[in-house]
Write a protein that holds these residues in place. Structure first.
Motif, PDB file in Angstrom:
ATOM      1  N   GLY A  15      26.470 -38.771 -56.064  1.00 39.02           N
ATOM      2  CA  GLY A  15      26.605 -39.770 -55.286  1.00 39.02           C
ATOM      3  C   GLY A  15      28.011 -40.495 -55.460  1.00 39.02           C
ATOM      4  N   GLY A  16      28.848 -39.898 -56.327  1.00 40.01           N
ATOM      5  CA  GLY A  16      30.248 -40.621 -56.336  1.00 40.01           C
ATOM      6  C   GLY A  16      31.134 -40.060 -55.192  1.00 40.01           C
ATOM      7  N   SER A  17      32.459 -40.324 -55.527  1.00 41.42           N
ATOM      8  CA  SER A  17      33.441 -40.123 -54.600  1.00 41.42           C
ATOM      9  C   SER A  17      34.691 -39.621 -55.109  1.00 41.42           C
ATOM     10  CB  SER A  17      33.829 -41.603 -53.950  1.00 41.42           C
ATOM     11  OG  SER A  17      32.633 -42.254 -53.175  1.00 41.42           O
ATOM     12  N   LEU A  18      35.296 -38.894 -54.528  1.00 40.96           N
ATOM     13  CA  LEU A  18      36.702 -38.388 -54.921  1.00 40.96           C
ATOM     14  C   LEU A  18      37.834 -38.533 -53.405  1.00 40.96           C
ATOM     15  CD1 LEU A  18      35.934 -35.172 -56.871  1.00 40.96           C
ATOM     16  CD2 LEU A  18      37.204 -37.451 -57.595  1.00 40.96           C
ATOM     17  N   ARG A  19      38.862 -38.353 -53.613  1.00 42.17           N
ATOM     18  CA  ARG A  19      39.648 -38.174 -52.577  1.00 42.17           C
ATOM     19  C   ARG A  19      40.633 -37.152 -52.960  1.00 42.17           C
ATOM     20  NH1 ARG A  19      44.236 -42.452 -49.906  1.00 42.17           N
ATOM     21  NH2 ARG A  19      45.336 -41.954 -51.978  1.00 42.17           N
ATOM     22  N   LEU A  20      40.580 -36.048 -52.260  1.00 36.60           N
ATOM     23  CA  LEU A  20      41.686 -34.779 -52.490  1.00 36.60           C
ATOM     24  C   LEU A  20      43.003 -35.214 -51.576  1.00 36.60           C
ATOM     25  CD1 LEU A  20      39.014 -31.972 -52.183  1.00 36.60           C
ATOM     26  CD2 LEU A  20      39.585 -33.507 -54.267  1.00 36.60           C
ATOM     27  N   SER A  21      43.950 -34.838 -52.052  1.00 36.36           N
ATOM     28  CA  SER A  21      45.280 -34.829 -51.279  1.00 36.36           C
ATOM     29  C   SER A  21      45.845 -33.354 -51.216  1.00 36.36           C
ATOM     30  CB  SER A  21      46.407 -35.675 -51.953  1.00 36.36           C
ATOM     31  OG  SER A  21      45.912 -36.882 -52.289  1.00 36.36           O
ATOM     32  N   CYS A  22      46.639 -33.278 -49.924  1.00 37.57           N
ATOM     33  CA  CYS A  22      47.133 -32.294 -49.842  1.00 37.57           C
ATOM     34  C   CYS A  22      48.558 -32.651 -49.233  1.00 37.57           C
ATOM     35  CB  CYS A  22      46.379 -31.338 -48.536  1.00 37.57           C
ATOM     36  SG  CYS A  22      47.469 -29.874 -47.968  1.00 37.57           S
ATOM     37  N   ALA A  23      49.602 -32.550 -50.229  1.00 37.80           N
ATOM     38  CA  ALA A  23      50.896 -32.531 -49.944  1.00 37.80           C
ATOM     39  C   ALA A  23      51.782 -31.519 -49.588  1.00 37.80           C
ATOM     40  CB  ALA A  23      51.281 -33.246 -51.092  1.00 37.80           C
ATOM     41  N   ALA A  24      52.668 -31.836 -48.664  1.00 34.13           N
ATOM     42  CA  ALA A  24      53.463 -30.480 -48.165  1.00 34.13           C
ATOM     43  C   ALA A  24      54.838 -30.745 -48.510  1.00 34.13           C
ATOM     44  CB  ALA A  24      53.482 -30.339 -46.684  1.00 34.13           C
ATOM     45  N   GLY A  66      29.457 -37.521 -41.860  1.00 37.27           N
ATOM     46  CA  GLY A  66      28.947 -38.570 -42.359  1.00 37.27           C
ATOM     47  C   GLY A  66      29.346 -38.946 -43.637  1.00 37.27           C
ATOM     48  N   ARG A  67      29.825 -38.135 -44.462  1.00 39.87           N
ATOM     49  CA  ARG A  67      30.051 -38.246 -45.779  1.00 39.87           C
ATOM     50  C   ARG A  67      31.741 -38.112 -46.139  1.00 39.87           C
ATOM     51  NH1 ARG A  67      28.220 -34.862 -49.862  1.00 39.87           N
ATOM     52  NH2 ARG A  67      28.172 -32.950 -48.342  1.00 39.87           N
ATOM     53  N   PHE A  68      32.115 -37.121 -45.541  1.00 36.55           N
ATOM     54  CA  PHE A  68      33.766 -36.751 -45.734  1.00 36.55           C
ATOM     55  C   PHE A  68      34.372 -37.443 -44.706  1.00 36.55           C
ATOM     56  CE2 PHE A  68      33.176 -32.857 -48.472  1.00 36.55           C
ATOM     57  CZ  PHE A  68      32.356 -33.333 -49.273  1.00 36.55           C
ATOM     58  N   THR A  69      35.772 -37.720 -44.730  1.00 41.87           N
ATOM     59  CA  THR A  69      36.664 -38.200 -43.925  1.00 41.87           C
ATOM     60  C   THR A  69      37.896 -37.547 -43.987  1.00 41.87           C
ATOM     61  OG1 THR A  69      35.409 -40.275 -43.481  1.00 41.87           O
ATOM     62  CG2 THR A  69      37.827 -39.910 -42.544  1.00 41.87           C
ATOM     63  N   ILE A  70      38.529 -36.908 -43.102  1.00 48.00           N
ATOM     64  CA  ILE A  70      39.999 -36.382 -43.231  1.00 48.00           C
ATOM     65  C   ILE A  70      40.911 -37.357 -42.499  1.00 48.00           C
ATOM     66  CG2 ILE A  70      39.817 -34.812 -41.010  1.00 48.00           C
ATOM     67  CD1 ILE A  70      41.379 -32.613 -42.662  1.00 48.00           C
ATOM     68  N   SER A  71      42.148 -37.184 -42.925  1.00 48.55           N
ATOM     69  CA  SER A  71      43.081 -38.272 -42.461  1.00 48.55           C
ATOM     70  C   SER A  71      44.480 -37.759 -42.769  1.00 48.55           C
ATOM     71  CB  SER A  71      42.815 -39.712 -42.876  1.00 48.55           C
ATOM     72  OG  SER A  71      43.009 -39.869 -44.306  1.00 48.55           O
ATOM     73  N   ASN A  77      53.705 -37.346 -45.723  1.00 46.97           N
ATOM     74  CA  ASN A  77      53.461 -35.970 -45.597  1.00 46.97           C
ATOM     75  C   ASN A  77      52.553 -35.350 -46.227  1.00 46.97           C
ATOM     76  OD1 ASN A  77      55.033 -34.021 -44.047  1.00 46.97           O
ATOM     77  ND2 ASN A  77      55.912 -33.203 -45.845  1.00 46.97           N
ATOM     78  N   THR A  78      51.278 -36.054 -46.099  1.00 44.78           N
ATOM     79  CA  THR A  78      49.983 -35.740 -46.766  1.00 44.78           C
ATOM     80  C   THR A  78      48.838 -35.939 -46.126  1.00 44.78           C
ATOM     81  OG1 THR A  78      50.908 -36.557 -48.844  1.00 44.78           O
ATOM     82  CG2 THR A  78      48.739 -36.351 -49.107  1.00 44.78           C
ATOM     83  N   VAL A  79      47.832 -34.942 -46.265  1.00 35.16           N
ATOM     84  CA  VAL A  79      46.515 -35.100 -45.631  1.00 35.16           C
ATOM     85  C   VAL A  79      45.654 -35.255 -46.575  1.00 35.16           C
ATOM     86  CG1 VAL A  79      44.780 -33.796 -44.373  1.00 35.16           C
ATOM     87  CG2 VAL A  79      47.302 -33.661 -43.472  1.00 35.16           C
ATOM     88  N   TYR A  80      44.590 -36.296 -46.433  1.00 40.79           N
ATOM     89  CA  TYR A  80      43.542 -36.532 -47.285  1.00 40.79           C
ATOM     90  C   TYR A  80      42.047 -36.076 -46.878  1.00 40.79           C
ATOM     91  CZ  TYR A  80      47.288 -39.708 -48.627  1.00 40.79           C
ATOM     92  OH  TYR A  80      48.650 -40.097 -49.034  1.00 40.79           O
ATOM     93  N   LEU A  81      41.326 -35.828 -48.015  1.00 38.53           N
ATOM     94  CA  LEU A  81      39.934 -35.544 -47.688  1.00 38.53           C
ATOM     95  C   LEU A  81      39.170 -36.877 -48.585  1.00 38.53           C
ATOM     96  CD1 LEU A  81      37.873 -33.849 -45.997  1.00 38.53           C
ATOM     97  CD2 LEU A  81      37.600 -32.458 -48.242  1.00 38.53           C
ATOM     98  N   GLN A  82      38.674 -37.546 -47.890  1.00 38.50           N
ATOM     99  CA  GLN A  82      37.977 -38.384 -48.768  1.00 38.50           C
ATOM    100  C   GLN A  82      36.678 -37.909 -48.729  1.00 38.50           C
ATOM    101  OE1 GLN A  82      38.834 -41.965 -50.277  1.00 38.50           O
ATOM    102  NE2 GLN A  82      36.328 -41.557 -51.348  1.00 38.50           N
TER     103      GLN A  82
END
Length: 124
Positions: A15-24, A66-71, A77-82
């Motif tokens: 039920g929790g959340s994390l935000r992943l980052s992809c830095a280039a 509906g649960r994950f969001t990419i931006s 210079n970063t992409v995220y996955l909420q």
């Protein structure tokens, strides 16, 4: 030389959340289609989400829709996955991958560059 570095993984309760980052580094990430993949122990790597370089269109696997969001934040210079409403079955090593000047897909063979991965564990 293209380098992608993931961060933001960790241990979270269901039920929790994390935000992943992809830095280039070495490239302007805005010109790349970027995807997130994940691989659980004993399973094949599967596509989670992707974002195109051209128009920023996004696509999600049914399991995370509906649960994950990419931006993307081109200034950083970063992409995220909420990732919200996390489930135990989301536990895996998460990888970001990049392909220059393309639309995004969830096919591993589409991508030329890969990060080293970050562990996400969903458990109580």
């Amino acid at each position: 030389q293209v380098q992608l570095v993931e961060s933001g993984g960790g241990l979270v309760q269901p039920g929790g959340s994390l935000r992943l980052s992809c830095a280039a580094s070495g490239v302007t990430l805005g010109y790349y289609a970027i995807a997130w993949f994940r691989q659980a122990p004993g399973k094949e790597r599967e596509g989670v989400s992707c974002i195109s370089s051209s128009d920023g269109s996004t696509y999600y696997a049914d399991s995370v829709k509906g649960r994950f969001t990419i931006s993307r934040d081109n200034a950083k210079n970063t992409v995220y996955l909420q990732m919200n409403s996390l489930k135990p079955e989301d536990t895996a090593v998460y990888y970001c991958a990049g392909s220059w000047g393309r639309i995004g897909t969830l096919s591993t063979s589409w991508y030329d560059y890969w990060g080293q991965g970050t562990q996400v564990t969903v458990s109580s």
